[in-house]
Design an enzyme around this catalytic site. Structure first.
Site, PDB file in Angstrom:
ATOM      1  N   ASP A   1      -1.097   6.417   6.758  1.00 52.85           N
ATOM      2  CA  ASP A   1      -2.246   5.605   6.351  1.00 52.85           C
ATOM      3  C   ASP A   1      -2.500   4.619   7.491  1.00 52.85           C
ATOM      4  OD1 ASP A   1      -3.980   3.735   5.286  1.00 52.85           O
ATOM      5  OD2 ASP A   1      -2.733   3.250   3.539  1.00 52.85           O
TER       6      ASP A   1
ATOM      7  N   LYS B   1     -11.848  -1.768   7.034  1.00 53.85           N
ATOM      8  CA  LYS B   1     -11.021  -2.749   7.734  1.00 53.85           C
ATOM      9  C   LYS B   1     -11.448  -2.839   9.194  1.00 53.85           C
ATOM     10  CE  LYS B   1      -8.734  -2.922   3.895  1.00 53.85           C
ATOM     11  NZ  LYS B   1      -7.609  -2.139   3.470  1.00 53.85           N
TER      12      LYS B   1
ATOM     13  N   TRP C   1       0.839  -1.214   0.000  1.00 56.57           N
ATOM     14  CA  TRP C   1       0.000   0.000   0.000  1.00 56.57           C
ATOM     15  C   TRP C   1       0.865   1.251   0.000  1.00 56.57           C
ATOM     16  CZ3 TRP C   1      -4.366  -1.017  -1.874  1.00 56.57           C
ATOM     17  CH2 TRP C   1      -5.078  -2.169  -1.531  1.00 56.57           C
TER      18      TRP C   1
HETATM   19  C1  LIG Z   1      -7.072  -1.654   2.137  1.00 60.01           C
HETATM   20  C2  LIG Z   1      -6.023  -0.641   2.256  1.00 60.01           C
HETATM   21  C3  LIG Z   1      -5.916   0.437   1.356  1.00 60.01           C
HETATM   22  C4  LIG Z   1      -6.805   0.587   0.159  1.00 60.01           C
HETATM   23  O1  LIG Z   1      -8.075   0.900   0.536  1.00 60.01           O
HETATM   24  P1  LIG Z   1      -9.258   1.119  -0.496  1.00 60.01           P
HETATM   25  O2  LIG Z   1     -10.315   1.670   0.399  1.00 60.01           O
HETATM   26  O3  LIG Z   1      -9.608  -0.206  -1.095  1.00 60.01           O
HETATM   27  O4  LIG Z   1      -8.820   2.097  -1.506  1.00 60.01           O
HETATM   28  C5  LIG Z   1      -4.934   1.367   1.582  1.00 60.01           C
HETATM   29  N1  LIG Z   1      -4.093   1.265   2.624  1.00 60.01           N
HETATM   30  C6  LIG Z   1      -4.165   0.236   3.502  1.00 60.01           C
HETATM   31  C7  LIG Z   1      -3.200   0.174   4.629  1.00 60.01           C
HETATM   32  C8  LIG Z   1      -5.134  -0.741   3.344  1.00 60.01           C
HETATM   33  O5  LIG Z   1      -5.195  -1.758   4.217  1.00 60.01           O
END
Ligand SMILES: *Cc1c(COP(=O)(O)O)cnc(C)c1O
Length: 363
Positions: free
Chosen positions: A175, A199, A105
């Site tokens: 993030d 998540k 990511w």
């Molecule tokens: C799942 C995830 C993303 C991407 O998320 P989307 O909502 O599908 O764009 C980005 N960063 C992390 C750490 C993730 O776990």
């Protein structure tokens, strides 16, 4: 099997939600609190929805101890849109930003940022298949970098920043899609934190952004209106229709976490759950977990048997035992148990029992 015939869902996202929240949402589904309508049908300008929104913001503020000089935004576009919005809005002074690539990511975020300026990877653990959080110090950061970017919890590889990196006086952007609300964080150490909700917080469709107020309004004039944080900050996330239903469920999850004692209490449960699983993994040589001990994630526990066919058998037999989505990310295979806040402790116990049995039968 648990109540309602539900299975233990170890998906990395979208993932489990707390049963009490699902029950509450079910009870409110056709007639929210006597309004005679569902939240799905409700005007986002109605007083009822504004209340839902305000409560969600306040409860998140309380849960994470968010200082007054930070704004909370609820946006669309997932974590992925933040890969673009962060550089569009913040890589605007010296047009440079430094990225720590600790997994897929972060790598994607760095790749996207290159479109908007001089984004440089200053530390990476890719050469060891992201089995640890790469080391770096404030000296590695370019003096004129507009920000330093990290992915706090690496959902695919199962690693996590277990200490705050030293970025000197530089702006830190994180993030936290797969770890938000699983641990107390010192928000003041960050300029911006974002998290896609699917998540650890809510169904897909809403993304939380926590941004320090002085960082709002740095995007160029010609930035598309939706992609400018200022648009959303000025209108309290109501510039256009927000993802109402997902936002409402997020709000219910915030209330639920508060009701069990807040993030501190949640974290203790998460530590216990992950601890059991790692203890078992460390006690056997049948399964291996590639991640360096100090950098282990509480949310995503990655392991393999070392034999691809045996891994496949594990995933298939797990499913027969009410354990679903335990396969690793399609890019790396193996197994990954995503044990977010909503995974009950019994789910982890059940998994460990299954793993022991599988070990005995396949050793
Ligand atoms: C799942 C995830 C993303 C991407 O998320 P989307 O909502 O599908 O764009 C980005 N960063 C992390 C750490 C993730 O776990």
């Amino acid at each position: 099997m648990t109540d309602y015939g539900r299975v233990y869902n170890f998906s990395a996202g979208p993932s489990m939600l707390p049963v009490p929240v699902l029950e509450k949402v079910r009870d409110d589904l056709l007639n929210y609190q006597g309004t005679g309508e569902s939240v799905m049908e409700m005007s986002h300008r109605s007083s009822e929805f504004v209340q839902i929104y305000n409560d969600a913001v306040q409860n998140l503020r309380d849960l994470l101890n968010i200082p007054d000089n930070y704004k909370v935004l609820f946006l669309q576009g997932g974590g992925t849109l933040q890969f673009s919005m962060v550089p569009m809005n913040l890589m605007t002074e010296n047009h440079k930003a430094d990225y720590i690539v600790s997994g897929s990511w972060a790598k994607k975020a760095a790749k996207e940022a290159v479109k908007f300026g001089d984004a440089k990877v200053i530390a990476s653990s890719e050469d060891t298949v992201f089995d640890h959080i790469p080391e770096f110090t404030a000296d590695d950061i370019r003096p004129d970098a507009d920000y330093v970017y990290v992915c706090w919890n690496n959902t695919i590889y199962g690693s996590h920043f277990n200490k705050y990196p030293d970025v000197g006086d530089k702006l830190l952007v994180a993030d936290m899609s797969s770890s938000i609300l699983s641990e107390e964080i010192d928000v003041s150490k960050f300029g911006l934190i974002y998290a896609g909700a699917q998540k650890n917080v809510a169904p897909a469709g809403v993304t939380i952004v926590i941004i320090r107020e002085d960082l709002i309004g740095k995007a160029p004039e010609d930035t598309p209106v939706y992609l400018n944080y200022k648009t959303h900050a000025d209108k309290d996330s109501m510039y256009n229709t927000p993802p109402c239903f997902a936002l409402y469920v997020a709000g219910e999850v915030f209330k639920y976490i508060k009701s069990i004692g807040g993030v501190k209490a949640m974290h203790e449960i998460d530590v216990r759950k992950a601890g059991k699983l790692y203890d078992y993994l460390d006690s056997t040589d049948f399964y291996k977990t590639p991640v360096k001990k100090e950098d282990r994630s509480l949310m995503n526990v990655v392991f393999v048997t070392g034999d691809k066919d045996l891994d496949k058998k594990f995933v298939a037999e797990a499913k027969e035992n009410g354990i679903i989505n335990i396969n690793g990310h399609r890019s790396i295979g193996g197994m990954r148990a995503s044990i977010y806040n909503a995974m009950p402790e019994e789910g982890v116990d059940h998994l460990i029992e299954f793993m022991k049995k599988f070990e005995q039968e396949n050793r």
